[in-house]
Design a protein around this motif. Structure first.
Motif, PDB file in Angstrom:
ATOM      1  N   ARG A  20       0.830  -1.200   0.000  1.00 45.58           N
ATOM      2  CA  ARG A  20       0.000   0.000   0.000  1.00 45.58           C
ATOM      3  C   ARG A  20       0.865   1.250   0.000  1.00 45.58           C
ATOM      4  O   ARG A  20       1.951   1.269   0.573  1.00 45.58           O
ATOM      5  N   TYR A  22       2.219   4.628   1.227  1.00 46.40           N
ATOM      6  CA  TYR A  22       2.292   5.346   2.492  1.00 46.40           C
ATOM      7  C   TYR A  22       1.797   6.784   2.299  1.00 46.40           C
ATOM      8  O   TYR A  22       1.421   7.448   3.255  1.00 46.40           O
ATOM      9  N   GLU A  28       4.261   1.392   2.155  1.00 42.88           N
ATOM     10  CA  GLU A  28       4.410   1.128   3.597  1.00 42.88           C
ATOM     11  C   GLU A  28       5.691   0.328   3.856  1.00 42.88           C
ATOM     12  O   GLU A  28       6.402   0.588   4.829  1.00 42.88           O
ATOM     13  N   ASP A  56       4.494   1.912  12.011  1.00 40.80           N
ATOM     14  CA  ASP A  56       3.220   2.069  11.298  1.00 40.80           C
ATOM     15  C   ASP A  56       2.504   0.735  11.090  1.00 40.80           C
ATOM     16  O   ASP A  56       1.635   0.627  10.206  1.00 40.80           O
ATOM     17  N   HIS A  59      -1.106   0.827  10.455  1.00 47.79           N
ATOM     18  CA  HIS A  59      -1.626   1.191   9.127  1.00 47.79           C
ATOM     19  C   HIS A  59      -2.061  -0.052   8.359  1.00 47.79           C
ATOM     20  O   HIS A  59      -2.947   0.008   7.512  1.00 47.79           O
ATOM     21  N   HIS A  62      -5.759  -2.008   9.405  1.00 53.80           N
ATOM     22  CA  HIS A  62      -7.124  -1.527   9.145  1.00 53.80           C
ATOM     23  C   HIS A  62      -7.408  -1.619   7.653  1.00 53.80           C
ATOM     24  O   HIS A  62      -6.502  -1.727   6.833  1.00 53.80           O
ATOM     25  N   GLU A  66      -5.928   3.382   1.207  1.00 57.15           N
ATOM     26  CA  GLU A  66      -4.715   4.173   1.158  1.00 57.15           C
ATOM     27  C   GLU A  66      -5.013   5.652   1.388  1.00 57.15           C
ATOM     28  O   GLU A  66      -6.096   6.141   1.104  1.00 57.15           O
ATOM     29  N   ASP A  67      -4.009   6.330   1.891  1.00 57.24           N
ATOM     30  CA  ASP A  67      -4.071   7.796   2.009  1.00 57.24           C
ATOM     31  C   ASP A  67      -5.306   8.270   2.756  1.00 57.24           C
ATOM     32  O   ASP A  67      -5.998   9.191   2.331  1.00 57.24           O
ATOM     33  N   ASP A  74      -8.705  10.046  10.777  1.00 55.57           N
ATOM     34  CA  ASP A  74      -7.586   9.689  11.644  1.00 55.57           C
ATOM     35  C   ASP A  74      -7.868   8.303  12.193  1.00 55.57           C
ATOM     36  O   ASP A  74      -8.739   8.121  13.029  1.00 55.57           O
ATOM     37  N   HIS A  77      -3.909   4.892  14.047  1.00 55.93           N
ATOM     38  CA  HIS A  77      -3.115   3.709  13.708  1.00 55.93           C
ATOM     39  C   HIS A  77      -2.016   3.453  14.720  1.00 55.93           C
ATOM     40  O   HIS A  77      -1.578   2.329  14.892  1.00 55.93           O
ATOM     41  N   GLU A  78      -1.574   4.521  15.397  1.00 51.04           N
ATOM     42  CA  GLU A  78      -0.483   4.324  16.355  1.00 51.04           C
ATOM     43  C   GLU A  78      -0.952   3.481  17.546  1.00 51.04           C
ATOM     44  O   GLU A  78      -0.198   2.700  18.103  1.00 51.04           O
ATOM     45  N   SER A 125      -2.040  15.020   8.502  1.00 49.35           N
ATOM     46  CA  SER A 125      -2.465  14.145   9.588  1.00 49.35           C
ATOM     47  C   SER A 125      -2.269  14.822  10.951  1.00 49.35           C
ATOM     48  O   SER A 125      -3.001  14.546  11.888  1.00 49.35           O
TER      49      SER A 125
END
Ligand SMILES: [Fe+2]
Length: 185
Positions: A20, A22, A28, A56, A59, A62, A66-67, A74, A77-78, A125
């Motif tokens: 995907r 990033y 990614e 990441d 990321h 989920h 993408e993007d 938001d 993802h962290e 972001s």
């Protein structure tokens, strides 16, 4: 799970989803490998290298596509990534992952010019993540576990956006990662 199985599982996710975008002309996988590579080049500890590689991970867990920041989403993802990794790694790896968005907000507070150095996607972001920290948030953040490691990982994250950079591959980090997996209960 044996440590080798944990690492197999992590690498499986990158193989499946890491193609995907990033969002900054790197995938990614490239972003993860570059961030880790910059940490190695800076002589960082194994746990900081691992956190840079895996920051990441969320990321990839989920299905929002993408993007997603472009769509004003938001995905936190962290936290998703940090929570998943906490099954396998200690706080020295997990907290910098959980904190990598907060670390960006912190560095915007700390350093004049840091915001300007961010990529367009990171700035976008940032707004979704709450914008730069204020004084109170920053002093609270400085007291959180793994604060210094978190900020260091953020620097490698910011660097890992170089189209066409040649890096070591995931398997080159296998031994390092296996050495950090907590012993199975
Ligand atoms: Fe990143």
């Amino acid at each position: 799970m044996k440590s080798s199985e944990v690492v197999d599982e992590i690498f499986r996710v990158y193989r499946k989803q890491g193609h995907r975008s990033y969002g900054e002309n790197v995938t990614e996988n490239q972003h993860a490998l570059q961030s880790a590579c910059f940490a190695v080049q800076a002589g960082e500890s194994d746990s900081i290298v691992a956190a840079s590689l895996l920051h990441d991970f969320g990321h990839l867990l989920h299905d929002l596509g993408e993007d997603i920041a472009d769509q004003g989403i938001d995905a936190r993802h962290e936290r998703i990534g940090g929570n998943r990794l906490s099954a396998w790694f200690g706080s020295e790896v997990v907290e910098p992952v959980r904190n990598h968005a907060a670390s960006k907000r912190y560095l915007c507070w700390l350093e004049r010019g840091y915001f300007d150095s961010l990529s367009e996607a990171s700035r976008k972001s940032l707004a979704l993540q709450g914008g730069p920290m204020n004084d109170v948030e920053a002093s609270e953040f400085e007291k959180t576990p793994q604060f210094e490691a978190s900020v260091r990982v953020r620097r490698y994250d910011d660097e890992g956006k170089v189209p066409e950079m040649i890096t070591p591959d995931f398997e080159d980090y296998r031994t390092l990662l296996e050495g950090l997996v907590r012993r199975a209960e």
